[in-house]
Design a protein around this motif. Structure first.
Motif, PDB file in Angstrom:
ATOM      1  N   HIS B 227      -0.436 -20.276 -18.129  1.00 41.30           N
ATOM      2  CA  HIS B 227      -1.856 -19.970 -18.268  1.00 41.30           C
ATOM      3  C   HIS B 227      -2.650 -21.115 -18.866  1.00 41.30           C
ATOM      4  O   HIS B 227      -3.857 -20.993 -19.023  1.00 41.30           O
ATOM      5  N   ILE B 228      -2.009 -22.195 -19.257  1.00 48.16           N
ATOM      6  CA  ILE B 228      -2.649 -23.137 -20.176  1.00 48.16           C
ATOM      7  C   ILE B 228      -3.897 -23.787 -19.633  1.00 48.16           C
ATOM      8  O   ILE B 228      -4.693 -24.332 -20.380  1.00 48.16           O
ATOM      9  N   GLY B 287      -2.481 -13.387 -24.939  1.00 50.28           N
ATOM     10  CA  GLY B 287      -3.867 -13.569 -24.542  1.00 50.28           C
ATOM     11  C   GLY B 287      -4.826 -12.963 -25.539  1.00 50.28           C
ATOM     12  O   GLY B 287      -5.764 -13.612 -26.008  1.00 50.28           O
ATOM     13  N   ILE B 288      -4.578 -11.702 -25.912  1.00 49.09           N
ATOM     14  CA  ILE B 288      -5.539 -11.070 -26.811  1.00 49.09           C
ATOM     15  C   ILE B 288      -5.416 -11.644 -28.215  1.00 49.09           C
ATOM     16  O   ILE B 288      -6.403 -11.722 -28.955  1.00 49.09           O
ATOM     17  N   ALA B 588       0.580 -20.482 -35.241  1.00 46.02           N
ATOM     18  CA  ALA B 588       0.823 -21.793 -35.841  1.00 46.02           C
ATOM     19  C   ALA B 588      -0.474 -22.541 -36.131  1.00 46.02           C
ATOM     20  O   ALA B 588      -0.725 -23.612 -35.584  1.00 46.02           O
ATOM     21  N   PRO B 589      -1.345 -21.979 -36.984  1.00 46.62           N
ATOM     22  CA  PRO B 589      -2.601 -22.676 -37.284  1.00 46.62           C
ATOM     23  C   PRO B 589      -2.354 -23.875 -38.184  1.00 46.62           C
ATOM     24  O   PRO B 589      -1.425 -23.888 -38.972  1.00 46.62           O
ATOM     25  N   THR B 590      -3.211 -24.866 -38.042  1.00 47.89           N
ATOM     26  CA  THR B 590      -3.162 -25.984 -38.984  1.00 47.89           C
ATOM     27  C   THR B 590      -4.411 -25.899 -39.842  1.00 47.89           C
ATOM     28  O   THR B 590      -5.512 -25.729 -39.335  1.00 47.89           O
ATOM     29  N   VAL B 617      -0.091 -22.475 -28.534  1.00 44.09           N
ATOM     30  CA  VAL B 617       1.282 -22.812 -28.927  1.00 44.09           C
ATOM     31  C   VAL B 617       2.136 -23.123 -27.703  1.00 44.09           C
ATOM     32  O   VAL B 617       2.997 -24.001 -27.737  1.00 44.09           O
ATOM     33  N   VAL B 618       1.878 -22.389 -26.615  1.00 49.24           N
ATOM     34  CA  VAL B 618       2.665 -22.603 -25.400  1.00 49.24           C
ATOM     35  C   VAL B 618       2.448 -24.023 -24.902  1.00 49.24           C
ATOM     36  O   VAL B 618       3.381 -24.713 -24.481  1.00 49.24           O
ATOM     37  N   GLU B 619       1.206 -24.475 -24.972  1.00 50.41           N
ATOM     38  CA  GLU B 619       0.935 -25.829 -24.523  1.00 50.41           C
ATOM     39  C   GLU B 619       1.543 -26.849 -25.474  1.00 50.41           C
ATOM     40  O   GLU B 619       2.168 -27.815 -25.050  1.00 50.41           O
TER      41      GLU B 619
END
Lengths: 318, 665, 161
Positions: B227-228, B287-288, B588-590, B617-619
């Motif tokens: 989906h990226i 997604g959500i 995984a926020p920075t 994250v997937v990307e």
């Protein structure tokens, strides 16, 4: 008289009865808390006195508040709709509006959204904070509610609440089964979270950083506040009534005669008062949990609901 | 000549008129009007082809081309007609919006020509009758949309990267489709879908073709993990194009998945359904989750598209799982798929058009910089409200009806004999419920922060409403959301040719009747009940208001502080902060906190800056390492071209050797 | 604390509230409040002595809630603004805004000598004045600090219970 008209009148009675009883239920919780703390308390009719006074106070609306005039009445109307749909006094439903599980949950969540918007419209940091926390709790409550009622619907084969209740009344063994116990505990935890009781939210706190529900209504005054409070109390009474009816369905009116409806009203008020009293008494022993422990609590209740579904498959398949 | 043929001719003619108008119009204003109206005509003829196909037309149109053995064919089928009709309606609304909205690069000759090509591609994909036509139409759609995504590349830095990712992913999907459908065509001996459907491949060939084609369609649909491109490309495109991409183009991926599972390979093993489910569940959840923490409005809407695609794939998987044993429930799940498609098209169009209007009126795309827009942009606020209600699946909207039918199919899908379905059902129900709950938060945030309370920046305070065409388009889309939500029975009746026999409605009803699940929903009756409850309340409120009138005051209660400002209101980032904390493993926020101390002392602070970034994250963990590895490989490969004639001669000799070995062996 | 221990203590303590003294004349109740009064407390610059007494007024011994008074979190919910302490410069404007934010009919109750006439802090550099210098005061409870029973009696004059 046609079936729809009879059902309509029974449901109208249900809405009126619950509306009248809701402040008394809240009064009972406050009284029990007061007595356990050694106080005398203001009496069970105090919430009604509060509402009467609020109706006479002027409502203040700040500039820039956009939906604030309409939302309190909209919230009341959604709460009234919820109570019209739930099987509390009677299991009769209007033919075109069955009390299907997802419809009831959606109406419940519509009320949540309205109150969250009231919080955001206040334009203050506290309103937004309460709104954000409340929606987080609502989001985590929804899976538990759906899975728990689904578990109860599997033995019955239908997902309409009134059918589930009627089936439980006719087979009392299903009430004490493990499925029922697990599902009811999960549902009770979810209801306590959704209605903002301890240990998820403290309804009588003054510290804004500990508020969830109260923070959203800090800006409301006069009859706006009256509508919002009454709507919250009606939601509380309705949801407690649902849990109480699922645990002990007897007394609910399956036909609409004067006698059965009268017994139905008395039964639901009695059951809700007892359940609210138990919840209030247990609350005295509890402290509010940290906000970021609430997801763990919700995850735990979801696991209980999931186990209930698994148990119902196993007991049904064997 | 029947309706379908006339409509296809009108479709192609409108495309040429639109392109001619785009190229030939003297001023941008005239170009907007002429090309926009021609694009609307394109949409209308597209809808006509769809409606003709739905009402039983099964024409096959053949177009011979100069290339040997390649004849393009268009075949009117009910399934294709449904998607063509949906696509046509959305094209009309977006073209109408574009008349007033398109400015700068989107209103250029390239912009409107690409829009016309995009529209044509999207209308031709569902009508394609064989693999080659399908792929050609697919590529036209892809090229048109790529050009449109790159419209603003000269003005904004992120656009080129977005266009690159989009082009790469869409051509990846093209390759996978060409491979999968090619294998199926090879095994059936002909490229026409009809031939493949009558002599489908079996065994491993079928599995390979299915998996390749499914992943190709999933890439276009925007399912996790392919989906990226969605959250990059949809925000950068002009808003009416974003609406088209989200509402229709990803549905072409869904159309493809349904083509595979209902027409081409209808009797697949159950692990195919599990594969579809395995694509749907992470799409819905991830997604959500990303949408709920996004503060860029268009990125939020793009991720919400991924979520809805996930829900559609879940419904499709349930339909596939229950088809062998319980066709009634399978039909209910299929109704859910169609309702979800229409519902999402309706509310996503409304939402993207509203976002475009906000961008046009304030110049802001970031929710953190909006606020109080309901006062200055009431039509946009209404559209945003209706779209948000639909996206959150709340009563009286299309989303509610669609989610209800999905849950009905889930609730009734368990059975004593089918252990597999029974085992995964509670989990799927929990996923759908959590998705619905998070969607509530996401859209309460989007609507509340953007339109309520006070403006957070000067741009938001100076907002102005868009032009008439923009307002009309938004209101039409919002009306669609409410119409499907209040009288879904009319829609189900209209699409009944697509449904299996058991699910077709027998009697006329405004509400939704699902015979397979013995359930029915009448939103009109629910609305009337709500009205019956509301009337006494409004009367009481009015009577009370006469005795104690409302007072307007200048300030809200903010603890009486003297230095409060609208900037102290909650922002979208703060609204979603609890979720970021709860789901920080998945997101995984920075975070970065920068403290500027006062000159006098290290213990006093002059300013603090807090920033939080949530990337996909997937990307970051999936695609970035692959891209880095490929880049390293490419760098190594470049050493072959260092200018030394000896190296070139050696590599040519090696290549010749390999070819000779291949020819001999 | 262990729930059993807590339960034993609750049972052992029983009712802690003292019997209610005679009802005072309800001069400020009017027809509006009808036995329900919500109180918003504002500390305009007090030493916290009066806060302790106000807190004691709502504790189980004096139990002001039984007369219908309740502390609330926002002046929008309140009928009575209970002000303690002398009004400092920094708190003058917030106090004014708090009273403005209270919907009518509303009352201002000044508790303690500092709120009434600045008490021992009269003339100090940080003091703007007494509460009456900043907003209109309807009821006064003098004392440094006033007894909880006096505070409760003042509240009962508003609730009429």
């Amino acid at each position: 008289m046609s079936d729809s008209l009879v059902a309509g009148l029974a449901i109208a009675l249900q809405v009126l009865a619950v509306t009248a009883a809701a402040p008394i239920v809240v009064g009972v919780t406050r009284q029990i808390r007061a007595r356990l703390e050694g106080r005398v308390g203001a009496g069970v009719l105090q919430p009604w006195r509060d509402l009467r006074k609020l109706a006479r106070k002027e409502p203040l609306t700040a500039e820039g508040v956009i939906l604030g005039r309409a939302l309190p009445v909209a919230l009341m109307s959604v709460s009234g709709l919820l109570v019209a749909l739930l099987p509390l006094v009677t299991t009769l439903t209007l033919p075109a509006v069955p009390d299907d599980l997802f419809v009831v949950v959606s109406v419940l969540l519509l009320g949540s959204v309205f109150i969250a918007l009231i919080g955001l419209d206040a334009g203050s940091a506290f309103g937004g904070m309460g709104s954000s926390r409340h929606m987080m709790v609502s989001a985590l409550v929804e899976p538990t509610v759906l899975v728990a009622v689904y578990a109860l619907s599997i033995p019955v084969g239908a997902s309409t609440l009134s059918t589930i209740l009627s089936a439980r009344m006719s087979t009392p063994a299903s009430i004490v089964s493990p499925v029922s116990a697990l599902a009811l505990v999960a549902l009770l935890i979810a209801v306590i979270a959704e209605t903002g009781r301890l240990p998820v939210d403290n309804p009588s706190t003054h510290l804004e950083l500990t508020m969830i529900h109260e923070a959203m209504v800090l800006e409301a005054s006069g009859r706006d506040l009256g509508w919002i409070e009454l709507a919250s109390w009606i939601r509380l009474t309705g949801l407690f009534g649902l849990v109480a009816n699922l645990a002990l369905p007897w007394g609910i009116a399956e036909q609409a005669t004067v006698g059965t409806l009268g017994i139905g009203v008395a039964a639901i008020i009695g059951k809700v008062v007892v359940l609210a009293g138990i919840v209030a008494a247990v609350e005295v022993f509890l402290a509010k949990v940290r906000l970021f422990r609430v997801p763990e609590l919700m995850a735990g209740s979801f696991v209980l609901g999931f186990l209930a579904v698994t148990a119902s498959y196993l007991t049904g398949a064997s | 000549m029947n309706v379908f043929q006339w409509a296809v001719i009108a479709l192609v003619l409108s495309f040429f008129v639109a392109t001619a108008a785009a190229v030939g119009a003297p001023t941008p204003r005239l170009r907007n009007i002429l090309a926009g109206v021609a694009a609307m005509a394109l949409g209308v003829s597209g809808t006509a082809t769809g409606v003709a196909a739905l009402t039983g037309d099964t024409t096959i149109l053949l177009l011979a081309t100069p290339l040997p053995g390649m004849t393009l064919s268009w075949h009117a089928t009910a399934l294709g007609g449904f998607f063509a009709a949906v696509s046509g309606v959305v094209v009309v609304i977006c073209a109408l919006y574009g008349i007033g909205y398109a400015h700068g690069p989107a209103a250029s000759r390239t912009g409107w020509s690409a829009f016309a090509a995009f529209g044509l591609g999207m209308q031709l994909v569902p009508l394609a009758g064989d693999v080659v036509t399908f792929l050609i139409a697919w590529e036209v759609m892809a090229i048109g949309s790529s050009v449109l995504v790159l419209s603003d590349h000269a003005h904004r830095p992120g656009v080129r990267k977005a266009g690159l990712w989009y082009a790469v992913m869409t051509h990846l999907s093209f390759l996978l489709l060409a491979a999968g459908l090619g294998i199926a065509a090879a095994s059936a001996g002909s490229t026409s879908f009809y031939a493949i459907a009558t002599t489908p491949p079996t065994g491993e060939v079928a599995a390979l073709a299915f998996v390749l084609a499914l992943v190709g369609f999933a890439t276009k649909a925007g399912a996790v993990p392919v989906h990226i491109w969605l959250p990059r490309a949809h925000p950068e495109a002009p808003s009416h194009v974003s609406a088209l991409m989200s509402a229709v183009m990803v549905k072409m991926g869904i159309y493809g998945a349904m083509l595979l599972t209902t027409r081409l390979f209808p009797n697949g093993p159950s692990w195919w359904a599990l594969l579809v489910l395995g694509l749907g569940i992470p799409s819905a959840l991830y997604g959500i989750l990303q949408a709920s923490v996004a503060s860029d409005l268009k990125r939020l809407l793009a991720y919400s598209t991924t979520e809805n695609v996930g829900l559609i794939l879940i419904a499709l998987a349930i339909a596939m799982l229950t088809r062998p044993t319980r066709p009634g429930i399978s039909a209910v799940a299929l109704i859910a798929v169609f309702l979800l498609v229409v519902s999402h098209a309706a509310f996503k169009t409304t939402l993207f058009l509203a976002a475009g209007s906000i961008l046009h009126g304030t110049g802001e795309r970031d929710l953190d910089r909006m606020g109080g827009l309901a006062v200055r942009m009431p039509v946009t606020a209404i559209a945003l409200a209706v779209g948000s209600l639909g996206a959150a699946a709340l009563p009286a909207t299309s989303g509610f009806v669609a989610e209800w039918s999905l849950l009905q199919s889930l609730i009734h899908a368990d059975s004593r004999t089918d252990r597999l379905t029974t085992a995964i059902l509670p989990f799927v129900m929990g996923v759908v419920a959590l998705t619905a709950g998070l969607a509530l938060l996401t859209f309460t945030k989007a609507f509340g922060i953007a339109t309520l309370a006070r403006p957070r920046t000067a741009n938001a305070a100076a907002a102005h409403e868009g032009s008439r065409s923009m307002r009309l388009a938004m209101l039409l889309a919002a009306a669609g959301v409410v119409a499907v939500g209040v009288i879904p029975g009319v829609l189900v009746r209209a699409i009944s040719p697509v449904l299996p026999e058991v699910a077709r409605p027998t009697a006329y009803s405004a509400g939704l009747v699902l015979p397979g699940a013995q359930a029915s929903l009448d939103p009109t009756a629910l609305a009337l009940l709500a009205l019956a409850v509301t009337l006494p309340l409004v009367t009481t409120g009015w009577l009370l208001a006469r005795r104690v009138p409302r007072q307007q005051v200048a300030m809200g209660w903010g603890c009486g502080g003297v230095r409060t400002s609208p900037r102290m209101q909650y922002t979208a980032t703060s609204y979603a902060e609890p979720l970021v904390r709860i789901f920080d493993d998945a997101l995984a926020p920075t975070r970065d906190v920068r403290v500027t101390h006062a000159e006098e002392s290290r213990f006093t602070v002059r300013a603090m800056a807090y920033s939080q970034r949530v990337v996909d994250v997937v990307e970051a963990r999936g695609y970035a390492p692959v891209v880095r590895a490929l880049t390293r490989l490419g760098d190594r490969g470049r050493s072959l071209q260092n200018g030394s004639i000896h190296r070139y001669l050696a590599s040519s000799f090696g290549a010749l050797l390999l070819v000779l070995l291949g020819v001999l062996g | 604390m262990n729930p059993w221990n807590l339960a034993r203590r609750i049972i052992a303590a029983g009712r802690v509230a003292e019997t209610a003294p005679n009802r005072p004349v309800a001069e400020h109740a009017g027809a509006v409040f009808g036995g329900s009064v919500q109180v918003r407390h504002v500390d305009a610059g007090s030493c916290n002595g009066c806060e302790i007494e106000v807190g004691a007024a709502f504790n189980p011994v004096y139990d002001a809630e039984r007369y219908g008074a309740r502390l609330v979190a926002s002046p929008r919910h309140a009928d009575v603004v209970l002000v303690t302490g002398v009004v400092t410069h920094n708190m003058a404007e917030p106090l004014r805004r708090t009273v403005e934010a209270t919907p009518r009919p509303r009352l201002v109750l000044a508790v303690g000598d500092c709120a009434h006439d600045c008490g021992v802090f009269r003339g100090a550099f940080g003091v703007r004045g007494s509460v009456a210098d900043v907003v209109d005061v309807d009821l006064v409870v003098p004392g440094c600090p006033p007894e909880p029973a006096a505070i409760v009696e003042a509240l009962r004059r508003v609730t009429g219970r």
